[in-house]
Design an enzyme around this catalytic site. Structure first.
Site: not given
Lengths: 191, 580
Positions: B55, B117-118, B167, B484
């Site tokens: 993502e 969940f999630q 959802k 760097m």
């Protein structure tokens, strides 16, 4: 030059007009935290417009000028008023629970009367006192409560408005009429 | 007011809302809580979905699309880890004011708050890095929320907006009403605000009587499409122009008034010009600390005019003697009409003399005899291949190669230099190049990236292949270090190379395993041919440039110093700042 740029001692106060929607208050507090401001009081409620709330934020420390800027930048913030920069009336309400055995009841009543407090509830051993006034007045009453026997105190946070003589600077709200007001159609209240 | 319309799912309404916002490309990954949206998506073939591998890559790709096109980038993820993986890209877009709409699925509304969940509170997580965020629990809200989100992302000071859709809201069947007004009582688009005319008059007067004026142009000039106005204003007044990292391309570098980039890795003559100028016209930039060095010592002799669309930026980091709130394009047009033609010949000559004393490339102590390929050889070869063309964009990642690219490549056109500026997000370049490739399909997109940043998002090579994106060419400036940081450890940390040595796979074999053509270059004689080869190939190509390992970016302003105090070489003394 705003008073915010001065290194004043004591708490700073901003009145923040907010769109009434979920997350708006969170953004104000997140901005205050990020600028290192320690919030010492929050008073929050609806204004005369149902879609607009007013949050009076009291805080110490941090970069107040940047906080002001970041709040102005926030989409849900309709206006910010710096209450340190202009004459403002500051009020606070506190609820004091006092341990008051019968032999001290008269003294407690006298303290309540002296501070213009209201006795909301009492029983044989305790009293619930409502006190309202400027923060120094509330502080003094709490100090007196300690002498009497203070069990706990609930402070409501400082509430402040610009003085009437300073109306030009008071945060202006969009007009609201309870019937058929175009503005209210545009202002949804999200929860 | 409500237009009758047939009932459909929230997910279908989301797709239609995207089309109504002229969205035609989106970048994302499906997952549980966003599945209804992905179920509807094939019904809308005008929405091209690019399936990414992470993502974060989807977010950067959307940013690259936005930065290259000037339109809003759109990325999509599921709830929980899908949403949190977008956070870096959202923060990046926030820092660089990139218009981005991030759409996330959320668990069903009855599960919110139950540690389902999630489930993660992505609205809460992203509050400080979004211009606005929405939690949509009912399908009927989608038309207004999407319209507001795109309006906010692109208007005023652009930025990221998050839309978190439960959802059940995606599955719910409603008859949408598209004629909804914005509910944004606290928001005004600064582009439409009247300009402060008295302030502009004062600026014009200062332009007329200053002896050493300087323009400092930033991202705002690019974002407001004001490059033409900037050029006209500079031509009329003869004022030299300095461009910030994100302003590169806003002013043609071969123009006689172009000085280059200021700041931590700016050229000596540019930083000196800032320290000497008596009028600094800062336009569409926000005085990042990488530009100002020690802010109290910045432009000490100048009257500072700060033009920005964001009122909160004015005076935030550097004092502004005059602040002008407004879109750079409108302000430049207004100023153009107010100023009299003039020239700054003597001042420009003074700066050019400084430049000749500190010839930029001389700052790099080339050790040609010892190194078969220096980073500068690569940038010389890239410049030879790319300069002057109008069909090339360059996306850089973060670190040494980013600064070399900014310093050494030739920047002429806006939106051709895309990089992660404010956030400094390693891993930006490869996915952002994918987004840019879709925004500019007829052009070649060069992603220049270090070996460290490449290893953060290189899985997006699979995206390139699956989506058959052919116009991306990747150049790894591979020095086997987090360069760097290593440079800072060398210069300021007693050469203690703590955790900066970086192993890597064979980038060529890795790339070929993805099905992308790869070339390895180890000698300067091979660089130009490899670039030409990559350009000629009809498809994505990666070139692994294995360069000198301990080359440094110079000049460098050590942390905490004023920008006049610069180190121009590893063994050199810090140049004394004239105004330190």
């Amino acid at each position: 030059m705003s008073a915010l740029s001065h290194a004043d001692r004591g708490p700073r106060m901003l009145a923040v007009m907010l769109h009434h929607r979920s997350g708006a208050v969170d953004r104000v507090l997140a901005a205050a935290r990020r600028q290192g401001c320690i919030v010492t009081g929050i008073a929050f409620g609806q204004t005369s417009h149902p879609a607009i709330d007013r949050l009076t934020l009291t805080f110490i420390g941090g970069d107040a000028r940047r906080l002001h800027g970041q709040l102005t930048r926030t989409v849900d913030v309709i206006g910010v008023s710096d209450l340190n920069a202009r004459p403002a009336l500051v009020r606070e309400t506190a609820l004091l629970r006092l341990a008051v055995p019968p032999e001290r009841r008269a003294a407690a009543d006298a303290v309540a009367a002296a501070f213009g407090g209201r006795i909301l509830d009492h029983d044989d051993t305790s009293m619930l006192l409502e006190i309202s006034g400027d923060p120094q007045h509330v502080d003094a009453c709490i100090a007196a409560g300690h002498v009497l026997g203070l069990r706990d105190v609930t402070r409501g946070g400082r509430l402040a408005v610009e003085r009437l003589s300073d109306d030009a600077h008071a945060s202006a709200l969009p007009p609201f009429h309870h019937q058929a007001d175009g503005m209210s159609e545009h202002l949804s209240t999200e929860h | 007011m409500n237009t009758p319309s047939y009932a459909r799912t929230g997910a279908q309404i989301m797709c239609e809302a995207l089309l109504r916002q002229r969205c035609d490309v989106l970048f994302g990954i499906p997952g549980g809580a966003i599945m209804p949206f992905y179920h509807a998506l094939p019904e809308y073939p005008a929405l091209r979905h690019i399936l990414c591998r992470h993502e974060q890559g989807a977010g950067h790709a959307a940013e690259g699309f936005a930065r290259a096109s000037g339109r809003t980038g759109v990325c999509v993820a599921t709830s929980g880890p899908g949403a949190t993986n977008l956070v870096t890209a959202i923060a990046d877009a926030w820092m660089d004011s990139t218009p981005l709409v991030a759409i996330t699925g959320q668990v069903g509304s009855t599960f919110i708050g139950s540690d389902a969940f999630q489930e993660v509170d992505i609205v809460g997580i992203t509050l400080p890095i979004t211009k606005q965020s929405y939690l949509v629990r009912h399908a009927s809200e989608i038309p207004r929320v999407f319209a507001e989100a795109f309006h906010l992302a692109t208007s005023g000071r652009p930025g990221p907006v998050l839309i978190d859709v439960t959802k059940d809201a995606q599955q719910m069947i409603v008859s949408p009403s598209w004629e909804v007004a914005y509910a944004l009582p606290g928001y005004t688009d600064a582009r439409e605000q009247p300009l402060d005319v008295p302030a502009l008059d004062r600026v014009a007067e200062l332009v007329g009587r200053s002896e050493r004026p300087l323009i400092l142009a930033g991202n705002g000039v690019v974002q407001s499409a004001a490059a033409g106005e900037l050029l006209a204003f500079a031509d009329r007044t003869g004022i030299p122009v300095v461009t910030t990292l994100l302003g590169l391309g806003a002013f043609p570098q071969d123009h006689p008034l172009s000085l280059g980039m200021p700041g931590m890795h700016g050229w000596v003559h540019v930083n000196r010009a800032i320290q000497r100028c008596d009028l600094l016209l800062a336009i569409g930039m926000r005085f990042d600390d990488r530009v100002t060095g020690r802010a109290a010592g910045f432009a000490p002799r100048a009257t500072v005019v700060h033009v920005d669309i964001e009122p909160a930026e004015i005076g935030k980091n550097v004092r502004a003697d005059i602040g002008v709130v407004g879109d750079a394009r409108r302000v430049l047009r207004a100023l153009h009409a107010l100023v009299q033609p003039r020239s700054c010949r003597e001042w420009l000559a003074e700066v050019r003399l400084l430049q000749s004393e500190h010839e930029p490339r001389a700052a790099y102590r080339r050790r040609d005899d010892h190194h078969a390929l220096t980073p500068h050889d690569v940038f010389d070869a890239l410049n030879a291949a790319l300069a002057g063309r109008d069909d090339v964009r360059v996306v850089t990642d973060v670190g040494q190669h980013q600064m070399w690219a900014a310093q050494l490549l030739h920047w002429d056109r806006p939106r051709t230099h895309l990089t992660s500026g404010g956030a400094g997000t390693m891993g930006f370049a490869v996915p952002a190049a994918i987004g840019a490739a879709l925004a500019a399909p007829a052009e070649t997109i060069w992603a220049i990236v270090g070996d460290g940043g490449f290893q953060m998002t290189n899985q997006e090579l699979a995206t390139l292949v699956q989506e058959d994106i052919r116009n991306v060419k990747i150049a790894i400036i591979n020095n086997g270090y987090l360069g760097m940081v290593r440079q800072w450890q060398q210069l300021f940390g007693e050469r203690r190379y703590s955790e900066t040595r970086l192993s890597a796979p064979s980038f060529a074999r890795l790339t070929e395993a993805y099905g992308v053509r790869a070339i390895t270059v180890t000698r300067r004689e091979e660089a130009s041919d490899a670039i030409a080869d990559a350009e000629a190939h009809d498809g994505a190509v990666l070139i692994d440039f294995q360069v000198e390992r301990e080359a440094n970016v110079f000049p460098i302003v050590p942390q905490g110093r004023a920008i006049g105090e610069m180190l121009v070489g590893a063994g050199a003394e810090i140049l004394a700042g004239e105004d330190a």
